[in-house]
Structure formats: C-alpha cells, structure tokens
Design a protein around this motif. Structure first.
Motif, PDB file in Angstrom:
ATOM      1  N   PRO A  52      23.392 -12.976 -34.665  1.00 36.72           N
ATOM      2  CA  PRO A  52      23.437 -13.979 -33.595  1.00 36.72           C
ATOM      3  C   PRO A  52      22.256 -13.814 -32.639  1.00 36.72           C
ATOM      4  N   PHE A  53      21.848 -14.932 -32.044  1.00 34.50           N
ATOM      5  CA  PHE A  53      20.791 -14.918 -31.031  1.00 34.50           C
ATOM      6  C   PHE A  53      20.963 -16.164 -30.177  1.00 34.50           C
ATOM      7  N   GLU A  54      20.179 -16.230 -29.109  1.00 37.19           N
ATOM      8  CA  GLU A  54      20.241 -17.419 -28.266  1.00 37.19           C
ATOM      9  C   GLU A  54      18.848 -17.825 -27.837  1.00 37.19           C
ATOM     10  N   PHE A  55      18.707 -19.113 -27.559  1.00 37.78           N
ATOM     11  CA  PHE A  55      17.482 -19.587 -26.940  1.00 37.78           C
ATOM     12  C   PHE A  55      17.848 -20.482 -25.771  1.00 37.78           C
ATOM     13  N   THR A  56      17.027 -20.381 -24.739  1.00 38.47           N
ATOM     14  CA  THR A  56      17.257 -21.118 -23.502  1.00 38.47           C
ATOM     15  C   THR A  56      16.122 -22.105 -23.314  1.00 38.47           C
ATOM     16  N   VAL A  57      16.502 -23.370 -23.162  1.00 43.88           N
ATOM     17  CA  VAL A  57      15.535 -24.455 -23.009  1.00 43.88           C
ATOM     18  C   VAL A  57      15.384 -24.761 -21.523  1.00 43.88           C
ATOM     19  N   ASP A  58      14.142 -24.752 -21.046  1.00 42.47           N
ATOM     20  CA  ASP A  58      13.833 -25.121 -19.664  1.00 42.47           C
ATOM     21  C   ASP A  58      13.390 -26.575 -19.667  1.00 42.47           C
ATOM     22  N   LEU A  59      14.143 -27.417 -18.963  1.00 46.89           N
ATOM     23  CA  LEU A  59      13.831 -28.842 -18.883  1.00 46.89           C
ATOM     24  C   LEU A  59      12.753 -29.113 -17.834  1.00 46.89           C
ATOM     25  N   HIS A  60      12.413 -28.108 -17.042  1.00 44.86           N
ATOM     26  CA  HIS A  60      11.391 -28.195 -15.988  1.00 44.86           C
ATOM     27  C   HIS A  60      11.713 -29.241 -14.934  1.00 44.86           C
ATOM     28  N   GLY A  61      12.947 -29.542 -14.772  1.00 41.50           N
ATOM     29  CA  GLY A  61      13.442 -30.457 -13.755  1.00 41.50           C
ATOM     30  C   GLY A  61      14.946 -30.565 -13.911  1.00 41.50           C
ATOM     31  N   VAL A  62      15.602 -30.982 -12.858  1.00 35.83           N
ATOM     32  CA  VAL A  62      17.056 -31.137 -12.888  1.00 35.83           C
ATOM     33  C   VAL A  62      17.368 -32.557 -13.340  1.00 35.83           C
ATOM     34  N   SER A  87      25.628 -24.376 -23.743  1.00 42.14           N
ATOM     35  CA  SER A  87      25.990 -24.323 -22.327  1.00 42.14           C
ATOM     36  C   SER A  87      24.813 -24.837 -21.504  1.00 42.14           C
ATOM     37  N   VAL A  88      25.099 -25.213 -20.252  1.00 46.66           N
ATOM     38  CA  VAL A  88      24.078 -25.770 -19.358  1.00 46.66           C
ATOM     39  C   VAL A  88      24.139 -25.056 -18.011  1.00 46.66           C
ATOM     40  N   SER A  89      23.011 -25.131 -17.288  1.00 51.11           N
ATOM     41  CA  SER A  89      22.930 -24.460 -15.992  1.00 51.11           C
ATOM     42  C   SER A  89      21.906 -25.159 -15.110  1.00 51.11           C
ATOM     43  N   ARG A  90      22.158 -25.148 -13.811  1.00 48.55           N
ATOM     44  CA  ARG A  90      21.172 -25.645 -12.846  1.00 48.55           C
ATOM     45  C   ARG A  90      20.143 -24.574 -12.517  1.00 48.55           C
ATOM     46  N   ASP A  91      20.592 -23.297 -12.493  1.00 50.56           N
ATOM     47  CA  ASP A  91      19.739 -22.218 -11.991  1.00 50.56           C
ATOM     48  C   ASP A  91      19.389 -21.153 -13.030  1.00 50.56           C
ATOM     49  N   GLY A  92      19.908 -21.244 -14.237  1.00 53.47           N
ATOM     50  CA  GLY A  92      19.647 -20.243 -15.262  1.00 53.47           C
ATOM     51  C   GLY A  92      20.482 -18.989 -15.107  1.00 53.47           C
ATOM     52  N   ARG A 121      19.227 -27.957 -15.307  1.00 55.84           N
ATOM     53  CA  ARG A 121      17.808 -27.736 -15.598  1.00 55.84           C
ATOM     54  C   ARG A 121      17.640 -26.982 -16.914  1.00 55.84           C
ATOM     55  N   TYR A 122      18.667 -26.237 -17.318  1.00 53.28           N
ATOM     56  CA  TYR A 122      18.576 -25.385 -18.504  1.00 53.28           C
ATOM     57  C   TYR A 122      19.684 -25.716 -19.501  1.00 53.28           C
TER      58      TYR A 122
END
Length: 178
Positions: A52-62, A87-92, A121-122
């Motif tokens: 297993p692994f994960e990747f986090t996508v930065d949308l570079h904006g909210v 999952s999603v996050s505003r602040d990471g 954002r993420y």
C-alpha cells in the motif's frame, strides 16, 4: 451542427502530487496531471512493490469539488489501481473520507462523485490494491463544481494571483506599514 461541450471544462489544471511510493524514472507522477491520455503514463518503480501507498494531490487553490476521474493505463496492466480510499482536506492536516473505491481491472475511466461537494485544496488517494503490487495510470482529473471559483490562499484582493498588492491590502486592512 453543434459542438459538444468539453467534458474537461471544469477539470482543474496545474495540479501536483507527492507520493510515498517511488516513481519509475521517466514515468513520474506528474504524468497523471498533464491532460495527455495517450503517450505517457505514471508508474511506480518497477523493482519495488509499492502497495500500500498514498499520494496527495495539491490543487494549488481551494475548490468546491464535484468529482474525480482516474484513467487507468490503456492496457489495464501492471499498476492499474483496483482499490483505494479517497479523502480531501483544506489544509493537508485534517482529512475527510470520501469513501473506499473498488474498481474493475479494465481501461475504463473510474468516476468518484463527491457527495455534498466538499471544499478542499488537497485530495489524498490511499492505494490498497494495484495490479502486480504497483501503481500506474494515464490521468487523474479533479473537477470543481461548475460555476464555482478557485480561491488562492493569500489572494487577499481577489485578483486571481498572490502578489505585492495582496501584501499592501493586508497591511492597510490591519493598519500596518511596510
């Protein structure tokens, strides 16, 4: 004659990602976000099982999110993701689960609809199963809700960029000087 609407018109551009799995050289995760479904792919290192692994996508904006599309590689071969948590996050830091995804091993686009249209954002993809123990894909599109605006962190004067004018606006608002 009518032209069909662009199905990617609300897909966000300029995304980047970090991953806990090593990329194969020449097949970096940036290929997931280049809007090229043919000619290049992302693939984890060929010599190391990644799952297993994960990747986090930065949308570079909210953004107010509508959906996500995962486009597997065209042959649905090694690395095609078959199970993941989104999952999603505003602040990471604080994350809200969107749900577990289980997908067939095929080349069809996998669609994740964001119920309640979260503001984030993420986007984090926790890969639980991929063919051969790897991760791969042709594209990953994240869509905002049609008609909504991307908010850039630090864009105080709402001009679509973070610059000296935002600092001036901030200082003026708070009665401060440079």
């Amino acid at each position: 004659v009518r032209t069909s609407a662009d199905p990617l018109r609300n897909a966000l551009h300029g995304l980047t990602a970090t991953s806990t799995a090593k990329d194969m050289e020449g097949f970096e995760i940036s290929h997931l976000f280049d809007f090229k479904e043919r000619g290049d792919i992302w693939h984890t290192d060929y010599y190391t099982k990644a799952v297993p692994f994960e990747f986090t996508v930065d949308l570079h904006g909210v953004n107010t999110l509508d959906k996500l599309w995962y486009v597997p590689r065209s042959n649905a071969g090694n690395g095609t993701i078959t199970s993941a948590d989104i999952s999603v996050s505003r602040d990471g830091k604080a994350w809200t689960d969107v749900g577990e995804q289980t997908w067939q091993r095929d080349a069809r686009t996998k669609v994740v609809m964001f119920r309640d249209h979260p503001v984030a954002r993420y986007v984090r993809v926790t890969v639980k199963a991929g063919i051969g123990g790897f991760g791969s894909g042709s594209e990953l599109y994240v869509f905002k809700v049609p008609g909504t605006k991307t908010v850039l962190p630090g864009d105080i004067n709402d001009d679509g960029k973070v610059d000296e004018n935002d600092l001036t606006s901030y200082l003026n608002y708070n009665g401060l000087k440079k």
